[in-house]
Design an enzyme around this catalytic site. Sequence first.
Site, PDB file in Angstrom:
ATOM      1  N   ARG A 162     -60.149  12.132  20.249  1.00  0.00           N
ATOM      2  CA  ARG A 162     -59.003  11.734  21.330  1.00  0.00           C
ATOM      3  C   ARG A 162     -58.629  13.120  22.302  1.00  0.00           C
ATOM      4  NH1 ARG A 162     -54.523   9.145  18.038  1.00  0.00           N
ATOM      5  NH2 ARG A 162     -53.762  11.329  16.711  1.00  0.00           N
TER       6      ARG A 162
ATOM      7  N   LYS B 265     -53.299   2.681  16.022  1.00  0.00           N
ATOM      8  CA  LYS B 265     -51.626   2.218  15.363  1.00  0.00           C
ATOM      9  C   LYS B 265     -50.648   2.355  16.940  1.00  0.00           C
ATOM     10  CE  LYS B 265     -51.015   5.746  12.945  1.00  0.00           C
ATOM     11  NZ  LYS B 265     -49.989   6.840  12.578  1.00  0.00           N
TER      12      LYS B 265
ATOM     13  N   ARG C 241     -55.295  16.987  20.717  1.00  0.00           N
ATOM     14  CA  ARG C 241     -54.074  18.010  19.773  1.00  0.00           C
ATOM     15  C   ARG C 241     -54.527  18.505  18.210  1.00  0.00           C
ATOM     16  NH1 ARG C 241     -51.477  12.076  17.981  1.00  0.00           N
ATOM     17  NH2 ARG C 241     -51.447  12.392  16.468  1.00  0.00           N
TER      18      ARG C 241
ATOM     19  N   ARG D  34     -43.456   6.284   5.884  1.00  0.00           N
ATOM     20  CA  ARG D  34     -45.556   6.829   5.670  1.00  0.00           C
ATOM     21  C   ARG D  34     -45.275   6.852   4.156  1.00  0.00           C
ATOM     22  NH1 ARG D  34     -46.944   8.363  10.650  1.00  0.00           N
ATOM     23  NH2 ARG D  34     -48.447  10.697  10.323  1.00  0.00           N
TER      24      ARG D  34
END
Length: 203
Positions: A118, A11, A151, A86
């Site tokens: 990622r 996204k 993350r 959301r």
Amino acid sequence: ILIVGPQGSGKSTRAKLLAKKLGIPYLSTGEIFRQMAKEPTPLGKKIKNLIDKGFLIDDKTTIKIVKEYLKKPAFKLDFVAEGFPRNLTQAKMLKKLFDKIFYLTISQKEIMKRLTSRRVCPNCKANFNLLTQPPKKEGICDYCGAKLVQRKDDQKEAIKKRLETYRNLTQPVLDFYRQQGILKEVDGERPINTISKEILSRI
Ligand code: AMP
């Protein structure tokens, strides 16, 4: 324009690229909250704790922040958004905000693969992927030279929690937009340029 899809569907990369190509601003609640999570305030700490565990921030805080941003001159005209709504409450409170919604579809297996590989730059916020978009020098940001990190919410347990939340809360948002006839599905597993071209051609 809104880009929706599960975590790992790309996204933010797609939304940023699209905003750049169209020359319009980009708005991401995920980025806003990650920025707020760095603040040494009770709200900052609360947000950090929720993000790290893969939980959503409460609707009241989220809507308040989105509305504050929407008042800024940059967002008076067209913009590309990502990360909200959301859940149905957020969607209903931000009714009629979007003209075009692109839903990036992706399999669960591909999501896990993408998210665990990622890496992000804590300094300039650039995204990398060890499989599809590795940095030129291992572990180092191509743009600013900072050390790349994973993350906390890209670790397996948090991913599972985020996907469960997505299935339970965000899926009904897709049905809500589908019923309004403004949801367009895009195969999110193809190369980034192919996806961008398709979205641009459908705008
Ligand atoms: P994202 O990068 O969009 O996955 O967002 C990272 C985290 O920020 C999420 O896991 C949530 O904790 C929080 N967040 C982002 N957008 C929202 C939203 N619209 N409502 C509630 N929490 C959000």
